[in-house]
Design an enzyme around this catalytic site. Structure first.
Site: not given
Ligand code: DQA
Length: 152
Positions: A12, A78, A99
Site C-alpha cells: 500500500n 502493515a 526501519e
C-alpha cells in the site's frame, strides 16, 4: 562514500499521496524516491528502490540483496507488524537494517504498536512523514561511515 543502499517499501505504500493523506501526507512514493535520490547523490551513495504489495516478493528481494547492499532501509507497511517471513529474511542476509514509518506507530491502533522489524534493526525513524525517510537515509550513511572508521 560509495555505499550501496536499498530502500524497500511494502504493501500500500505505492498508494501514498492518495491513501489517508491526513496520516501519510500528500507526497507520492515517486516524490519520496526523488528526494532520497538527491540525498544519495549528495552523499555519493548508490540507491536501489523496491516496492511490492506481496510478502513473498519482498522476501525474494531481501534474499537477493545479500552481498549487494551495505544497508537496507525498510518501511514494510502493515507487514512490519506480523511478518515473521520478512523478519527471518532480514536476519538471514545479515545486512544492517534501518526501519522507517511515516506515522508514529506507537501512537496508533494497538495492532500497529508491535514491529517484528525493530528487534533486528540498528535503528528506526517513525512519525515524521517524508522526513522519516530522509532521516533514515542520512542515519544509515552516518552508521556506515562510523563502521568504516572503526575498521581503519
Ligand atoms: C506505516 C504504518 C503501518 O501500520 C501501515 O500499515 C502502513 C504504513 C507507516 O509508514 O506509517 O502501511 O508503515
Amino acid at each position: 562514500m560509495n555505499w550501496r543502499i536499498s530502500l524497500i517499501n511494502g504493501p500500500n505504500l505505492n498508494m501514498l499521496g492518495i491513501r489517508e493523506p491526513e496520516i501519510y501526507g500528500k507526497s507520492s512514493l515517486a516524490d519520496i524516491e526523488k528526494e532520497i535520490k538527491i540525498l544519495a547523490q549528495q552523499q555519493g551513495a548508490e540507491i536501489d528502490f523496491f516496492q511490492s504489495n506481496h510478502e513473498g516478493k519482498i522476501v525474494d528481494y531481501i534474499q537477493e540483496a545479500r552481498g549487494h547492499f551495505n544497508c537496507i532501509l525498510i518501511n514494510a507497511g502493515a507487514l512490519s507488524h506480523y511478518s515473521i517471513a520478512i523478519h527471518d529474511a532480514l536476519k538471514a542476509v545479515n545486512i544492517p537494517v534501518v526501519e522507517i514509518h511515516l506515522s508514529n506507530i506507537y501512537a496508533r491502533e494497538s495492532f500497529r504498536q508491535q514491529s517484528l522489524i525493530s528487534p533486528l534493526a540498528v535503528g528506526g525513524v517513525f512519525g515524521f512523514g517524508v522526513l522519516s525517510y530522509k532521516m533514515a537515509f542520512l542515519a544509515a550513511c552516518e552508521f556506515l561511515a562510523a563502521g568504516q572508521k572503526g575498521k581503519e
